[in-house]
Design a protein around this motif. Structure first.
Motif, PDB file in Angstrom:
ATOM      1  N   ARG A   1      57.368  21.582  44.138  1.00 10.20           N
ATOM      2  CA  ARG A   1      57.448  22.068  42.757  1.00 10.20           C
ATOM      3  C   ARG A   1      58.791  22.739  42.479  1.00 10.20           C
ATOM      4  N   ALA A   2      59.265  23.550  43.418  1.00  4.12           N
ATOM      5  CA  ALA A   2      60.533  24.252  43.204  1.00  4.12           C
ATOM      6  C   ALA A   2      61.706  23.287  43.192  1.00  4.12           C
ATOM      7  N   LEU A   3      61.687  22.270  44.046  1.00  4.09           N
ATOM      8  CA  LEU A   3      62.810  21.335  44.132  1.00  4.09           C
ATOM      9  C   LEU A   3      62.859  20.384  42.947  1.00  4.09           C
ATOM     10  N   GLU A   4      61.730  20.176  42.287  1.00  2.00           N
ATOM     11  CA  GLU A   4      61.741  19.326  41.091  1.00  2.00           C
ATOM     12  C   GLU A   4      62.633  19.899  39.991  1.00  2.00           C
ATOM     13  N   GLU A   5      62.906  21.187  40.042  1.00  2.00           N
ATOM     14  CA  GLU A   5      63.733  21.823  39.021  1.00  2.00           C
ATOM     15  C   GLU A   5      65.228  21.707  39.318  1.00  2.00           C
ATOM     16  N   VAL A   6      65.595  21.184  40.492  1.00  2.00           N
ATOM     17  CA  VAL A   6      67.010  21.013  40.834  1.00  2.00           C
ATOM     18  C   VAL A   6      67.496  19.718  40.189  1.00  2.00           C
ATOM     19  N   PRO A   7      68.466  19.781  39.277  1.00  2.00           N
ATOM     20  CA  PRO A   7      68.892  18.562  38.573  1.00  2.00           C
ATOM     21  C   PRO A   7      69.585  17.563  39.503  1.00  2.00           C
ATOM     22  N   GLY A   8      69.324  16.287  39.245  1.00  2.00           N
ATOM     23  CA  GLY A   8      69.995  15.217  39.979  1.00  2.00           C
ATOM     24  C   GLY A   8      69.518  15.021  41.396  1.00  2.00           C
ATOM     25  N   LEU A   9      68.403  15.611  41.769  1.00  2.00           N
ATOM     26  CA  LEU A   9      67.921  15.546  43.147  1.00  2.00           C
ATOM     27  C   LEU A   9      66.708  14.634  43.240  1.00  2.00           C
TER      28      LEU A   9
END
Length: 343
Positions: free
Chosen positions: A139-147
């Motif tokens: 869930r937290a990594l989904e907010e990192v753009p372009g990842l």
């Protein structure tokens, strides 16, 4: 920002105007009164000016006051960027349930957000919190753009999961087919792989293999999903059994189930139940972290309900009902498809 120097520079150019009950304009007494009017804590003025110690809100308010005085005096004011916002709080399951989970979560997430490609292995028996950790990281990594974030669950026979191609009976052929299936499962760069690997992994009935013979699931995953992942791909492996894991392949953090006190505090905080009710629920779940998280997410139980009178082993019917609710919430087709989507 050098608060003391900025204030001294402004005082030179401000007229010595006395204000009733507030002192000279620009004095510490005046700044305290002005900060109070703007909703800040007047007691923080001296700490900020002389020690640069104060809350981000009080610093922002004081910075605004000095900027207004600078405009009044016709002087420039070197204003530093506002203090960075404090880090987001940890998810409750990690905040209340053990240092190892918090360390793994913060360490891996910080590395990815900083543009690095961390490689980390967590181990632990069922119920230690591996799935909960992966859920919150995803869930937290989904907010990192372009990842590109890819979640992979390897449990039992994984031939269909990894789209394994038939490879005959030779060890070399089977090892090559398994390696190619693992390569296809890796996300594109920049990406993150979050993989959970159980101790019973098989490929069409065959064990994980190298050209020289069988491997343990941990050794196979460490080689093909972690060591051979391309640069720019961060990997977190969650292993049920670390048997055969090569030394030095990555940092290993051992996860343990929550203690009775941690589990009780978690349920009391999330459900608002009494200590006695929380203890009864801890006995029912067996301190299994996935079950505790499911219980809290489902809002069970009614705090007024009496505690179970039987053994600490959960009843099959009770867990079946909870699992049906869990599947309806988290296993919808749209969510399952997203496992392989590139974000």
């Amino acid at each position: 920002m050098d608060w003391k120097a900025a204030l001294a520079e402004l005082r030179v150019h401000l007229p010595p105007q006395q204000e009733p009950g507030r002192g000279v304009r620009g004095s510490l007494r005046w700044l305290e009164a002005e900060l109070r009017e703007r909703g800040g804590n007047p007691a923080s003025v001296r700490n900020i000016v002389y020690r640069d110690v104060g809350t981000p809100r009080d610093k922002a308010l004081l910075r605004g006051i000095l900027a207004d005085l600078a405009r009044e005096a016709g002087r420039p004011l070197e204003v530093a960027a506002p203090d960075p916002a404090p880090p987001a709080p940890l998810p409750p399951e990690l905040e209340l349930l053990g240092r190892a989970k918090k360390r793994a979560y913060k360490q891996f997430l910080a590395g990815v957000r900083a543009g690095r490609s961390p490689r980390l292995i967590v181990t632990g028996r069922p119920g230690a919190g591996k799935t909960v950790l992966l859920d919150h990281l995803e869930r937290a990594l989904e907010e990192v753009p372009g990842l590109s974030v890819r979640r992979l669950g390897l449990d039992g026979d994984v031939a269909d999961t990894l789209r394994l191609t038939p490879a005959g009976t030779s060890w070399a052929g089977q090892a090559a087919a398994q390696a190619e299936a693992a390569r296809r499962a890796l996300p594109p760069v920049p990406g993150v792989l979050l993989a959970r690997v159980t101790s019973d992994v098989r490929f069409g009935g065959e064990p994980p293999r190298s050209p020289d013979g069988p491997l343990t699931p941990a050794a196979w995953a460490a080689e093909h999903l972690l060591r051979l992942a391309p640069p720019g791909v961060a990997v977190l492996l969650a292993l049920e059994d670390a048997a055969g894991l090569p030394p030095g392949v990555a940092e290993v953090i051992d996860l343990r189930p929550p203690t009775p006190a941690e589990a009780r505090a978690y349920l009391m905080a999330r459900l608002g139940v009494s200590r006695e009710r929380a203890d009864a629920l801890v006995r029912e779940t067996g301190r299994h972290l996935d079950r505790l998280a499911l219980l809290a997410a489902g809002g069970e139980p009614d705090p007024a309900a009496p505690p179970p009178a039987s053994s600490p082993t959960p009843t099959c019917g009770g867990w079946r009902r909870r699992c049906r609710r869990w599947k309806a919430t988290f296993c919808a087709p749209s969510l399952l498809r997203r496992r392989w989507e590139t974000r």
